[in-house]
Design a protein around this motif. Sequence first.
Motif, PDB file in Angstrom:
ATOM      1  N   VAL A  30      73.585  27.899  46.491  1.00 47.31           N
ATOM      2  CA  VAL A  30      73.883  28.188  47.898  1.00 47.31           C
ATOM      3  C   VAL A  30      75.391  28.121  48.142  1.00 47.31           C
ATOM      4  O   VAL A  30      75.969  29.007  48.780  1.00 47.31           O
ATOM      5  N   GLY A  31      76.040  27.079  47.633  1.00 47.94           N
ATOM      6  CA  GLY A  31      77.486  26.944  47.802  1.00 47.94           C
ATOM      7  C   GLY A  31      78.250  28.078  47.141  1.00 47.94           C
ATOM      8  O   GLY A  31      79.211  28.604  47.700  1.00 47.94           O
ATOM      9  N   LEU A  32      77.812  28.483  45.954  1.00 44.62           N
ATOM     10  CA  LEU A  32      78.475  29.584  45.257  1.00 44.62           C
ATOM     11  C   LEU A  32      78.316  30.892  46.025  1.00 44.62           C
ATOM     12  O   LEU A  32      79.296  31.634  46.216  1.00 44.62           O
TER      13      LEU A  32
ATOM     14  N   ALA B 120      85.263  28.836  46.132  1.00 42.07           N
ATOM     15  CA  ALA B 120      84.362  29.623  45.285  1.00 42.07           C
ATOM     16  C   ALA B 120      84.547  29.223  43.824  1.00 42.07           C
ATOM     17  O   ALA B 120      83.569  29.112  43.072  1.00 42.07           O
ATOM     18  N   TYR B 121      85.779  28.971  43.426  1.00 39.52           N
ATOM     19  CA  TYR B 121      86.046  28.514  42.055  1.00 39.52           C
ATOM     20  C   TYR B 121      85.371  27.169  41.794  1.00 39.52           C
ATOM     21  O   TYR B 121      84.685  26.995  40.784  1.00 39.52           O
ATOM     22  N   PHE B 122      85.551  26.204  42.702  1.00 39.90           N
ATOM     23  CA  PHE B 122      84.926  24.896  42.524  1.00 39.90           C
ATOM     24  C   PHE B 122      83.405  24.998  42.549  1.00 39.90           C
ATOM     25  O   PHE B 122      82.714  24.290  41.811  1.00 39.90           O
ATOM     26  N   SER B 123      82.868  25.867  43.385  1.00 37.27           N
ATOM     27  CA  SER B 123      81.420  26.073  43.429  1.00 37.27           C
ATOM     28  C   SER B 123      80.925  26.687  42.124  1.00 37.27           C
ATOM     29  O   SER B 123      79.862  26.310  41.613  1.00 37.27           O
ATOM     30  N   PHE B 124      81.699  27.612  41.572  1.00 36.27           N
ATOM     31  CA  PHE B 124      81.316  28.224  40.300  1.00 36.27           C
ATOM     32  C   PHE B 124      81.318  27.193  39.179  1.00 36.27           C
ATOM     33  O   PHE B 124      80.391  27.147  38.361  1.00 36.27           O
TER      34      PHE B 124
END
Length: 184
Positions: free
Chosen positions: A118-120, A171-175
Amino acid sequence: PSSPPPPPPPPQEDPERARSPTVTTTASSFPANLSAPSGPLAYDREFLRTAPGLLMGAEIILGLLVWTLIAGTEYFLYPVFGWVMFVAVFYWVLTLFFLIIYMTMTYTRIPHVPWTTVGLCFNGSAFLLYFIAAIVDACAVTKELDSHNYNSWAASSFFAFVVTVCYGGNAYFSFVSWRSRTLQ
């Protein structure tokens, strides 16, 4: 012939154990704070000190600037700025919603939701749509269009690009979080 004895009552669960804060989720974007209180409202003070928390705070503050700078003008006369307003307000409200979820540690109480996915999806879509909105905003800002709104629109364009960078970072941290969950 006598009747069989009644079945024993089902074992009762200890109410203190049912609300244990040591419940961990496999789908959380952020590690669960195991020392959090077990009351109905937990509060994670440390979240805003993490990189995703800092970026989320910046997204909220700068996103607010984007849409208030446009809302103070006659943006409704130009469909381009209506699109930028839609993206800015939509993601501002959703970011506030996710901030509340992470600050109250609600994600630990809803373990069936794949929070990393969901976050990504949220941060990836916010990055993409904000990037498009920032480009559209920047391309539409001209002195000839409406000179008394020029400064507000130019500032909103600048802040839209800054918010885009913030969503890109999240988005990077979520990935990274999503990737680490899928490799386990």
